[in-house]
Design an enzyme around this catalytic site. Structure first.
Site, PDB file in Angstrom:
ATOM      1  N   ASP A 198      74.078  42.290  33.379  1.00  0.00           N
ATOM      2  CA  ASP A 198      75.243  41.666  34.028  1.00  0.00           C
ATOM      3  C   ASP A 198      75.015  41.460  35.522  1.00  0.00           C
ATOM      4  O   ASP A 198      75.856  40.865  36.201  1.00  0.00           O
ATOM      5  CB  ASP A 198      76.539  42.455  33.756  1.00  0.00           C
ATOM      6  CG  ASP A 198      76.558  43.823  34.417  1.00  0.00           C
ATOM      7  OD1 ASP A 198      75.504  44.277  34.879  1.00  0.00           O
ATOM      8  OD2 ASP A 198      77.637  44.444  34.464  1.00  0.00           O
ATOM      9  N   ASP A 205      74.355  40.146  43.167  1.00  0.00           N
ATOM     10  CA  ASP A 205      75.001  41.460  43.292  1.00  0.00           C
ATOM     11  C   ASP A 205      74.249  42.402  44.233  1.00  0.00           C
ATOM     12  O   ASP A 205      73.433  43.215  43.804  1.00  0.00           O
ATOM     13  CB  ASP A 205      75.194  42.144  41.920  1.00  0.00           C
ATOM     14  CG  ASP A 205      76.081  43.397  42.057  1.00  0.00           C
ATOM     15  OD1 ASP A 205      76.439  43.766  43.189  1.00  0.00           O
ATOM     16  OD2 ASP A 205      76.395  44.009  41.024  1.00  0.00           O
ATOM     17  N   GLY A 224      90.277  45.781  42.305  1.00  0.00           N
ATOM     18  CA  GLY A 224      89.909  44.384  42.529  1.00  0.00           C
ATOM     19  C   GLY A 224      89.398  44.105  43.933  1.00  0.00           C
ATOM     20  O   GLY A 224      89.166  42.950  44.298  1.00  0.00           O
ATOM     21  N   ARG A 227      80.667  34.090  48.237  1.00  0.00           N
ATOM     22  CA  ARG A 227      79.265  33.791  47.946  1.00  0.00           C
ATOM     23  C   ARG A 227      79.203  32.485  47.173  1.00  0.00           C
ATOM     24  O   ARG A 227      80.164  32.098  46.502  1.00  0.00           O
ATOM     25  CB  ARG A 227      78.622  34.945  47.190  1.00  0.00           C
ATOM     26  CG  ARG A 227      79.305  35.284  45.899  1.00  0.00           C
ATOM     27  CD  ARG A 227      78.700  36.528  45.251  1.00  0.00           C
ATOM     28  NE  ARG A 227      79.448  36.864  44.052  1.00  0.00           N
ATOM     29  CZ  ARG A 227      79.253  37.984  43.360  1.00  0.00           C
ATOM     30  NH1 ARG A 227      78.354  38.862  43.756  1.00  0.00           N
ATOM     31  NH2 ARG A 227      79.953  38.231  42.274  1.00  0.00           N
TER      32      ARG A 227
END
Ligand SMILES: Nc1ncnc2c1ncn2[C@@H]1O[C@H](COP(=O)(O)OP(=O)(O)OP(=O)(O)O)[C@@H](O)[C@H]1O
Ligand SMILES: [Mg+2]
Length: 601
Positions: free
Chosen positions: A322, A332, A171, A236
């Protein structure tokens, strides 16, 4: 462009209490939470999530967060005071601690599930349960929805700890990847390319995780050791974080006639429109009309986005569905890179494959658009005419993309109209004689084009050579080992091309004159070219020293890059030019972690 310019004024948000007064979770509240989730958000173990748009989850704070940077430009746009970035309460929130927040803040964040298509092919293998129900935000947790600077924004922690979608991952995001994303987002915005934005960057003084990485001086493709790196959290910000993959998740479920899936898909599409397309799509439209208008609007944004990427030399090395934001902006910044020597096959990420190489990004975008349209189809199942129109919108992607690309190449060359012959010749020359993409177009923007004298052409070619990767020892790195170049012949061909380029610009002026229009002056053409061709781009060999120094506690290079890279079109000082407006250093060619990277997280 989705990035709306908001009026900048004196900061009105000086504390978390002030921020609390701007919170507005009303849109996220209209979506459906996972009915199996617990209320406390303590949902940090991989599990299947069968329905609902998001899982309420608390982030896991990083230990002893230390401030590294914030984006002053973006803070101004949002009305936040700079001091807030180092305020204790603010730091705690944006390093993952949601405890003891003022009234109004949610006690949990939220993570969303999504599906994955790679280059248009649906995959579920990445899901640990092989069902697609365990894939989604594994380390991204949204914590705020607010209206700031007249716009609704979502704030999302990256590296905020495990979620049900973590698939056994930790994570976390390491300092290296967080510095890259933090700097790249604001650079991209300054380049005029739609993107998620950077709010803050904090590093932990106590927590580290291990990632595969390259030894100093390694030239291998794969990392050769595990390195413990400090963890960090970047926040972000975007109007939403809805990905094509998220629509696909519900589209696939609806296709399989899973209960509630069609209703959840419709809800998500309406939510996307409200969050990202409210200016273009009226709420009163029928569902089929909304879907078709959305598809057209997204096609417009996506084609413009990718043309802009090519314009500035950006490659999204993992342009899966994705990683494709349904709002049409860049998302990303993991396996990304800014190109050095022009190379259509440039791909910074060793795991990415040639389908996501630099000059194939338009095709990859088309594949993602196909996945997007497929996800919408179940909503039009009983509307054959609307389905036909959706197919048409999808089919016309290539033409729309081509038009954007042609307009972009024309702008880079100072032309109003695309000249295919001129472009093809240039492309061939750039393939034969490696040129630094950024420097080449920037130097070209500075050349005069009113004279065709042999002397001036020769002089200009000499100037342009400052962007060539030949001589100066670069033969040693054998950029194009297949070719045994005849340099005299190459000089002749370049001079010929320069002459053709000048003639093309002058021809346009004559045509404009003939049509009674005022031809663009030399200064206007040059200004247009400089606005299309950035001088500074955030290449990997500039980023690496910044995150390396940061790992030693020295953040000065990060701040310097922030300053240089948020004015990428400006003329900066000679000292800045010497360090940032130059050819890629020879030693950086082939270097692991700099010329290519295998781990971006
Ligand atoms: N360390 C990690 N722990 C848990 N999940 C992770 C980790 N790294 C990546 N993931 C998840 O794996 C998936 C694929 O990773 P990818 O590198 O595309 O995304 P990312 O860089 O984490 O995030 P994003 O697309 O949100 O910017 C994502 O859903 C991501 O959330
Ligand atoms: Mg991703």
């Amino acid at each position: 462009m989705i990035v709306k310019t908001s009026t900048e004024s004196t900061p009105t948000i000086n504390s978390l209490d002030d921020l609390a007064s701007c919170l507005d979770y009303s849109l996220i509240d209209r979506l459906t939470p996972d009915p199996d989730a617990t209320d406390d958000g303590a949902d940090h173990t991989p599990r299947q999530v069968f329905s609902g748009h998001y899982v309420p989850v608390t982030p896991t704070p990083i230990g002893q967060p230390e401030y590294i940077a914030h984006s002053p430009t973006f803070f101004r746009e949002l009305g936040l005071s700079d001091d807030l970035a180092q305020d204790d309460h603010f730091t705690r929130l944006f390093s993952g601690d949601l405890a003891n927040l003022p009234e109004g803040f949610r006690k949990t964040g939220w993570a969303t599930g999504y599906a994955l298509s790679i280059y248009g092919t649906e995959y579920i293998q990445q899901c640990p349960f092989q069902t697609g129900n365990g894939y989604g935000d594994g380390r991204a947790v949204s914590v705020v929805e607010a209206v700031l600077g007249n716009q609704r924004w979502e704030m999302q922690l990256k590296g905020g700890g495990r979620t049900p979608y973590c698939r056994g991952g930790d994570g976390r995001a390491v300092l290296r990847s967080s510095v890259r994303e933090f700097l790249a987002q604001e650079h991209m915005h300054a380049l005029g390319v739609p993107t998620s934005r950077s709010l803050t960057l904090y590093v932990s003084k106590t927590d580290a995780v291990k990632r595969p990485w390259y030894s100093e001086g390694s030239r291998s493709m794969d990392p050769d050791r595990m390195v413990a790196e400090p963890v960090a959290i970047t926040t972000r910000v975007a109007p939403s974080f809805i990905r094509v993959g998220q629509l696909e998740l519900f589209g696939r479920r609806a296709r399989k006639r899973q209960p509630n899936a069609l209703a959840e898909l419709e809800q998500l599409v309406r939510h996307l429109i409200q969050r990202e397309y409210s200016d273009e799509i009226q709420t009163e439209l029928s569902l089929p009309e909304s879907v078709l208008t959305l598809a057209k609007a997204f096609r417009g944004r996506l084609t413009q986005l990718v043309a802009n990427w090519i314009r500035v030399g950006y490659c999204q090395g993992n342009f899966n569905s994705d990683n494709c934001a349904a709002g049409g902006y860049t998302l990303d910044y993991g396996p990304f890179g800014f190109i050095d020597a022009f190379n259509p096959h440039y791909q910074p990420w060793t795991g990415g494959g040639q389908h996501f190489a630099f000059m194939n990004q338009p095709v990859a975008a088309g594949k993602n658009f196909g996945s997007f349209c497929r996800a919408l189809q179940p909503l039009l199942a009983d509307e054959p005419e609307a389905l036909r129109q959706l197919h048409e919108i999808e089919r016309d992607f290539d033409n729309a993309m081509q038009a954007e690309m042609e307009a972009m190449w024309a702008a880079k060359l100072g032309l109003s109209l695309f000249d295919i012959e001129l472009f093809r010749r240039l492309e061939m020359l750039m393939l034969l004689m490696p040129v630094d993409y950024t420097r080449f177009f920037r130097i070209l923007s500075e050349l005069s084009f009113t004279s065709l004298s042999a002397e001036e052409l020769a002089q200009d070619l000499n100037t342009l050579k400052a962007s060539f990767y030949n001589g100066k020892g670069y033969e040693a790195v054998a950029l194009h080992p297949r070719y045994n170049l005849d340099y005299a012949e190459m000089e002749h061909r370049w001079t010929e091309w320069l002459s053709q380029w000048r003639q093309a610009i002058m021809r346009e002026a004559v045509e404009a004159d003939k049509c009674g229009e005022t031809p663009r002056s030399e200064a206007q053409v040059r200004a247009g070219m400089k606005a299309a061709n950035p001088k500074y781009t955030l290449r990997e060999w500039l980023l690496a020293p910044a995150y390396q120094a940061a790992a030693q506690g020295d953040y000065s290079l990060i701040h310097e890059l922030q300053s240089v890279m948020t004015q990428p079109y400006a003329e900066q000082s000679a000292e800045i030019d010497e360090r940032f407006y130059r050819l890629k250093p020879i030693e950086a060619f082939g270097a692991g972690g700099v010329s290519h990277l295998s781990c971006s997280s």
